[in-house]
Design a protein around this motif. Structure first.
Motif, short mmCIF file in Angstrom:
data_model
loop_
_atom_site.label_atom_id
_atom_site.label_comp_id
_atom_site.label_asym_id
_atom_site.label_seq_id
_atom_site.Cartn_x
_atom_site.Cartn_y
_atom_site.Cartn_z
N ALA A 294 0.82 -1.22 0.00
CA ALA A 294 0.00 0.00 0.00
C ALA A 294 0.85 1.28 0.00
CB ALA A 294 -0.94 0.00 1.20
N ASP A 295 2.03 1.23 0.60
CA ASP A 295 2.88 2.43 0.61
C ASP A 295 3.50 2.72 -0.75
OD1 ASP A 295 2.43 2.68 3.27
OD2 ASP A 295 4.36 1.84 3.92
N PHE A 296 3.59 1.71 -1.59
CA PHE A 296 4.34 1.84 -2.85
C PHE A 296 3.45 2.02 -4.07
CE2 PHE A 296 6.41 -1.46 -0.09
CZ PHE A 296 7.29 -0.59 0.55
N VAL A 297 2.18 1.62 -3.99
CA VAL A 297 1.30 1.77 -5.14
C VAL A 297 0.34 2.92 -4.88
CG1 VAL A 297 1.44 -0.69 -5.71
CG2 VAL A 297 -0.48 0.14 -4.34
N ASP A 298 -0.13 3.53 -5.95
CA ASP A 298 -1.12 4.60 -5.79
C ASP A 298 -2.53 4.03 -5.77
OD1 ASP A 298 0.58 7.09 -5.93
OD2 ASP A 298 1.21 6.10 -7.77
#
Ligand code: B12
Ligand code: SF4
Lengths: 255, 641
Positions: B160-164
């Motif tokens: 979740a931190d890496f994808v928009d």
């Protein structure tokens, strides 16, 4: 005894076609296996009526003649195919070319002349042009002169059985330099021996004799393959087939 | 200039790496569209090696669907191997697409297909190579929107931190909707920057934007609540479902690589979804309901695809291909059509069922009978009831024997180990089964050279399945059971030499388990592992268990949880699961009841043939089962011989 599949044997070869094709641009990075796969699929797509070998896993009749190494481009790769039905060679060329990805381009297709000998027998040398980015033509000229003055130049070559020393000088028939500022070009004619001496080996030999080291990898193009004639030139291996065909057409025209 | 080719700078690097052909593109049926003529540029990534990623059906479908739009283009990018990655960093060449060698950084959208969680470190590597900030919060409006899709996106929390955004479910229509939103936002002059674009995307059906959902944790380490931070985004995001597969006959012109790939054949997806209800199977659960392609739709895809590719073999793919309502007719009519053409037809691994042998016989009547694959999955009848893949031992032996008697020499049997309630005895039954299969097979076929390969892997509990609450077996348990199984198979040499055993050790499965059922806290572990050199985790020569366990221990300690907490711990009914706000249509209560029934070894039937058992998908998603028979047949075609 090996088991045989049921059913009739595959239809025989009724026509042999010889093709010359080029491997260009990014597709110079294709290996022989990659090319073989692409060609087999393209033959199917082009609906060329291939003859097949017998057995449980029939293979289309294709024979390849000495493929250029991965990373080297070529204007002169050859193969021979066996057809189960006769086709016009030029139609096969066009259809096959259209079915191959751009960069593998079929340049010529001729029917093998009856009794004219095998394609492999007509190829024993290749002419290469090798671009050496970052090298000046004068420096290359000097290195080539040094190289040609030797009887033998040993380089280490990676083979299936590990590193092996080979003589890169012996098979070189001729070598010359030209090019432009910062981009020398080496022209060599190399006899095909085993283990093969490839453009990389010749470049390694120049490094060995004259410390010539291109800052980025050389780009080799095989410009021609064929039989070495007395003048040191490489003869077109499809020449005899083409000649036979023209003769034959000429006779028809005369009727 | 945006969209410029990196190839001139890449080419000298390619001369120095292994298998350079995988980076040059130019595959048959690949497309390159002019950059300036379209509004929206998509880079589609399969986060694994080219040879695995190229044949991926999902990505190939989206590539064509997007390129068919006049206002969009799509190019592909794959994970680059460490040899090239090192040279790219040195030369300052960014992650590139293989089609036109454009910088991924220049695209509007980077769509990443996660069929497996083991691709997560490769996503980080690609972002870093591309020059895109790793963390979504650090990106600005000039960076591509990073969109995750594929089955693993049903729990995108670990990334979740890496994808928009993440897209749940079928992508065919979703990518079009995303394109529309991005296009409008760009044309309006990018109002509100990236935040506004993401808010608009969050209102697209099936699109989940993690930043608009806050997660809080309770004192026990479990999630207390997941709440949206804007009221214009949905409280729960539901999946997308393509209802009429005949309207989406993709890929129409499948990509044919020059390089060797894992799948040297063409595939036609004959239906999507599966309602067999195998309890371990995430693919079956999240792709409901069943939607069949019609026999005529299949026939024309096979014909068109073969013409477009020159492949010699067509796989009729789906999650359970023999279940297509018209499969017998499909098999017969395709075999008729391609008789004498050296075109092979095949069905992927199948349930154990005599009908499958009949089908395989039909499909192979023009060619060689080399190997057949069955997937009983569980070793004992008892465990097969637990997983709801019921087949009796007698039926299993009979089916496999029939295969040998029909001239098949090799039978491969797929199993899992570490299933809920499993004991050593369940796994040992695999050995008994294999021995019996060979014994009966030799008798029925009169041949000694028949072979049986047992392929077995550790079970990983997955989100949105009845086993999402289950305790995963530890690596030690898996390794122990595999050891006793191997000993049992080798006990009788005369039969044992006809049996092959293929297995993977239990360690990678544990990490897959962490990534499958992890929550946002696991993101730190992934980042740490990548920073320490972790990539290509699906490849045993690159996977490092120690690197993962150490990173997990150190990064998770602050939260009071650990690797075991995420993997070998059984969850309770009231626990908030990290993916509860993501809706696959399955009713959580139905899943729980099914989990309880699994524990009491009760089976459920297939809702295609028996009444609906209220899994919840159809009413929630407004979908229904689409099955034949249509009563149609294949039209005669001229085929080259
Ligand atoms: C069913 C299945 C098979 C079946 C059928 C394959 C098929 N239908 O393509 C069979 C048995 C034939 C098979 C064979 C193989 N498989 Co398989 N297979 C699967 C499975 C379970 C589902 C794939 C599927 O249904 N595809 C159908 C397509 C249409 O769906 P999709 O890819 O999910 O894409 C749709 C959506 O998800 C979405 N979407 C996907 N990506 C994205 C991205 C964005 C941005 C968006 C918006 C949407 C989106 O849109 C797509 C269209 O609707 C996956 C695991 C998984 N969970 O995905 C493994 C999986 C893909 N297979 C795998 C492997 C290894 C293989 C084999 C190589 C095995 C072998 N050794 O022979 C072969 C190769 C086959 C091939 N074509 O690549 C691996 C790949 C490993 C890896 N490193 O990536 C996986 C991940 C399983 C695993 N965990 O090991 N497979
Ligand atoms: S709701 Fe009923 S009909 Fe729909 S998929 Fe689930 S069980 Fe089948």
């Amino acid at each position: 005894m090996a088991r045989q599949p049921d059913g009739p044997p595959p239809p025989p070869t009724v026509q042999k076609l010889r093709l010359c094709y080029a491997k260009r641009g990014p597709l110079r990075f294709a290996s022989h296996r990659d090319l073989a796969r692409a060609l087999e699929r393209a033959l199917r797509r082009a609906r060329v009526p291939m003859a097949f070998s017998a057995g449980f896993s029939p293979h289309p009749k294709i024979s390849y003649v000495g493929a250029a190494p991965t990373g080297a481009a070529s204007e002169a790769e050859y193969l021979e195919i066996g057809l189960a039905e006769r086709r016009d060679p030029e139609e096969v060329r066009a259809a096959l070319d259209a079915s191959l990805p751009p960069g593998i381009d079929v340049l010529e297709c001729v029917e093998a002349a009856e009794g004219g000998g095998s394609l492999a027998d007509r190829i024993d040398a290749a002419r290469w042009s090798i671009e050496l980015p970052g090298i000046e033509p004068a420096a290359l000229s000097a290195a080539v002169a040094e190289f040609l003055s030797r009887d033998e130049v040993t380089v280490a070559k990676r083979t299936k059985n590990g590193l092996r020393d080979v003589d890169a000088r012996g098979p070189v028939v001729s070598a010359a330099a030209d090019g432009e500022v910062g981009r020398a070009i080496l022209h060599v004619v190399v006899r095909q021996v085993t283990p093969a001496v490839r453009p990389d080996d010749v470049v390694a030999a120049l490094a060995a004799v004259a410390d010539l080291r291109p800052p980025s990898p050389p780009r080799a193009v095989r410009e021609a393959q064929g039989r070495l004639d007395d003048s040191g030139a490489v003869a077109d291996p499809l020449g005899p087939d083409r000649a036979a065909r023209t003769r034959c057409q000429g006779e028809h025209a005369a009727v | 200039m945006s969209g410029e080719s990196l190839y001139p700078r890449l080419e000298p690097l390619l001369a120095q790496v292994q298998k350079p052909i995988q980076y040059v593109g130019g595959e048959l049926n690949a497309q390159v569209k002019p950059w300036d003529e379209v509004a929206v540029h998509w880079a589609l990534m399969y986060p694994d090696a080219y040879e695995v990623g190229l044949p991926n059906q999902g990505l190939m479908i989206l590539y064509e669907v997007l390129n068919e739009r006049p206002d969009a283009l799509a190019e592909r990018t794959y994970a680059v191997w460490p040899d090239l990655a090192a040279l790219m960093r040195e030369a300052g060449v960014g992650q590139f697409t293989v089609d036109a060698h454009r910088a991924v950084r220049d695209f509007d959208v980077l769509g990443v297909s996660f069929a497996t969680e083991l691709g997560y470190t490769n996503l980080l590597e690609a972002l870093d190579l591309a020059g895109v900030p790793l963390h979504a919060r650090d990106r600005d409006e000039t960076h591509p929107v990073v969109v995750a899709g594929g089955h693993a996106a049903f729990n995108p929390e670990p990334v979740a931190d890496f994808v928009d955004c993440a897209v749940l479910g079928d992508g065919e229509q979703a990518v079009g909707d995303i394109t529309d939103v991005v296009k409008a936002w760009k044309e309006q002059g990018r109002p509100g920057g990236r935040e506004e674009l993401l808010a608009r995307l969050a209102r697209v059906d099936g699109v989940y934007v993690p930043r608009f959902y806050a997660v809080s944790y309770g004192p026990d380490g479990a999630i207390a609540a997941v709440t949206r931070t804007r009221d214009d985004v949905p409280a729960r995001v539901g999946k997308r479902t393509v209802m009429d597969l005949d309207e989406w006959p993709y890929p129409k012109t499948p990509l044919v690589p020059l390089a060797e790939s894992v799948h040297e054949r063409m595939s036609v997806e004959i239906f999507r979804g599966c309602t067999r209800g195998c309890r371990f199977c995430q693919a079956g659960m999240i792709t409901r309901p069943v939607r069949e392609r019609t026999i005529t739709g299949i026939g024309s895809m096979v014909d068109q695809g073969l013409r477009a590719t020159g492949y010699e073999e067509v796989g009729l793919l789906s999650l359970s291909s023999a279940d297509h309502s018209e499969i017998a007719q499909v098999a017969r009519e395709l075999a008729d059509r391609y008789e004498g053409t050296n075109t092979g037809l095949s069905l992927p691994s199948t349930r154990v069922d005599a009908f499958n042998v009949t089908l395989a016989n039909e499909l192979s009547r023009n060619g060689r009978r080399s190997g057949l694959t069955f997937a009983p999955e569980g070793g004992s009848e008892r465990i097969r009831r637990v997983i709801n893949k019921t087949v009796s031992k007698e039926d299993l032996v009979r089916t496999v024997t029939t295969a040998y008697a029909n001239g098949w020499q090799q039978v491969k049997l797929y199993f899992m180990c570490g299933l809920p309630t499993e004991t050593d005895e369940d796994v040992l039954e695999i050995a008994e089964l294999a021995v019996e299969v060979i014994r009966a097979g030799r008798e029925a076929s009169g041949r000694k050279d028949i072979r049986c390969t047992v392929s077995i892997g550790g079970f990983v509990p997955k989100p949105h399945t009845p086993f999402q609450w289950a305790a995963q077996a530890s690596a030690e348990t898996i390794d122990h059971r595999l050891r006793v199984l191997r000993q049992a198979i080798n006990a009788d040499r005369r039969i044992g030499r006809s049996i092959g055993l293929r297995y993977h050790d239990g360690k990678p499965g544990v990490i897959e388990g962490l990534l499958s059922r992890g929550d946002r806290r696991v993101g730190r572990v992934i980042e740490r592992v990548w920073r320490e050199g972790g990539r290509f985790d699906g490849w045993s020569e690159h996977f490092s268990y120690d690197r993962w366990t150490q990173a997990a221990a150190e990064e998770l300690a602050v939260f009071g949880v650990d690797l075991d907490w995420f993997t070998t711990r059984e969850r309770t009914q009231d626990e908030v699961l990290p993916w509860d706000h993501l809706d696959s249509g399955l009713d959580k209560e139905w899943l729980w009841d099914d989990w309880q029934e699994a524990l009491s070894e009760e089976e459920v039937a297939d809702c295609r043939w028996t009444p609906c058992y209220d899994c919840g998908v159809c009413p929630t998603m407004g979908t229904e089962i689409q099955v034949g028979p249509t009563g149609r047949s294949l039209l005669p075609l001229t085929v080259v011989r």
